[in-house]
Structure formats: C-alpha cells, structure tokens
Design an enzyme around this catalytic site. Structure first.
Site: not given
Length: 241
Positions: A8, A10, A19, A99, A179
């Site tokens: 992942d 972030d 973001d 994402d 996470d």
C-alpha cells in the site's frame, strides 16, 4: 522463483495520507465546509477531484503541490527496507496498489530515487490539464461491494498474478504490506504460504485480529510491523533458505 511484495502507499510507504496532506496547499490550510461535507462514503476519488479543482481555482500550482507531496515523511524503516530490497531484487518482485494517485506516487518515488524498486504501480490515474489543474480518474470499475467504487485491490492483485502466470512467472509466496480498511479485501486472496503484514495499531491489523478472534478461516500467516526494519527481519527469514 521469486516472492511478490505488495505495498500500500498512504500510511505504509509514507507516514501520512497524501490526499489529506495536500490540503496544506489550500488557503489557510483548510477546505471550505461545503467541500468537506461533499464527501460520500465509497466515493473518495471523486471527492479528491473536487479538492484538486478547488486548489487549482485558488491558484495553487503544480510546483507548490509537488513541494508539499515530496515533503511527506517515509514511514520509519521504509528507506532501509527499500535499500534491502534493492540489494536482493533477484529474489523479489514489488508492486504498489494504492488509492492515492499516479502523480503523487511518482513524485515521492522519483524524489527518493526508489522507482527501480517497483515493477508496477496500480493507482488512480492523474494528470495536470491545460488549466494547470490536477485531475484524477477512477482506476477501474468493479463489482466488489466491500471496496470503494474506484478500486478493488483484490481484483488488481488477482489480475496481476494471473498475467504473470501467463508469462511464466509463478511466485512462491505473496507478502502483502498495508495498513487500511481497503487492504482487507486483497488480504482475503492470500493462500497457505502467503503473509499478511498489517501495520501495528492501524485498521488492517485491528480487522485481522477481530477475524482471528471470530475464528474466521485464514490460511495465510499474519506478521505485524511497526517499522520497515521489522519487515526486513521477516523477509530475511523468508529468503534464508
């Protein structure tokens, strides 16, 4: 035969959310209430599209956004982990499923010279338009009701592994390092020899812990980490044979 490492971005590679971090570029470092209130659950990418338009309308330029994003701190031990992977790249393939968006991830990897670590990055495509505004699109459409509308990480992982198989690449193990809540779905794809590595104290770890307590079937092993150094220790254990 290699091990596939899935990251992942972030709060895993970087120690914050890119973001929400970008909001520091807004006037007074905050968004207007009506914009904040426009978020609907499962539609984060559309919300970020409106945030980027607002920043552009307020005169925030690409170089300002880049300066903010490249100041994001790496999670403790992550730089050491990437240097370890680089030295042992013959044993690992690495991908990011995130994402966030392609512009932010490119900036971070480029600034730290870590592009060579990753074989593929799967994320929401983004680009600056002719007005100088950052625009972002959904990565794909999918039918998974567990995941946000823009991205099902499990679908991406399955498609990548299948494509690699077609090209003669078969992984001995998959290690998933993440996470968040949207990392739960891809972890359910993991099999017997695979490893889920949730960050300690974050949603993924809490969810897997709850699943374990509820005696839900989990074929894979779970190894919790707080620092990239913890991940190095486990990878050393996996490749020692």
């Amino acid at each position: 035969m290699k091990i596939l490492l899935v990251f992942d971005f972030d709060n895993t590679i970087i120690d914050d959310n890119s973001d929400t971090w970008i909001v520091q570029c807004a006037p007074n470092k905050k968004l207007p209430i009506e914009l904040r209130d426009s978020y609907r659950k499962g539609f984060w990418t559309e919300f970020m599209g409106r945030v980027f338009k607002y920043l552009g309308d307020k005169g925030v330029r690409e170089h300002e956004m880049k300066r903010a994003v490249t100041s994001l701190p790496f999670t403790p031990g992550m730089v050491e982990l990437f240097n370890f992977i680089r030295k042992n790249k013959d044993k690992f393939d690495c991908i990011i499923i995130s994402d966030s968006n392609s512009v932010f991830i490119d900036w971070v990897l480029e600034a730290a010279s870590f592009h060579d670590i990753f074989d593929k990055v799967f994320t929401n495509p983004a680009a600056f338009n002719s007005n100088g505004h950052l625009t972002v699109e959904n990565y794909h459409t999918h039918s998974c009701n567990r995941c946000p509308k823009n991205l099902c990480k499990k679908v991406v992982l399955i498609e990548f592994v299948d494509k690699q198989l077609q090209q003669g690449v078969n992984y001995t193990q998959i290690v998933y390092i993440g996470d968040g809540g949207n990392d739960v779905c891809p972890v359910t794809f993991l099999k017997n020899d695979d490893v889920a590595m949730p960050r300690k104290g974050y949603t993924l770890q809490k969810t897997l812990s709850r699943m374990s307590q509820n005696l839900e079937p989990m074929e894979y092993s779970v190894v919790v980490w707080s620092s990239g150094v913890d991940i190095i220790s486990h990878l050393q254990f996996l490749i020692k044979d």
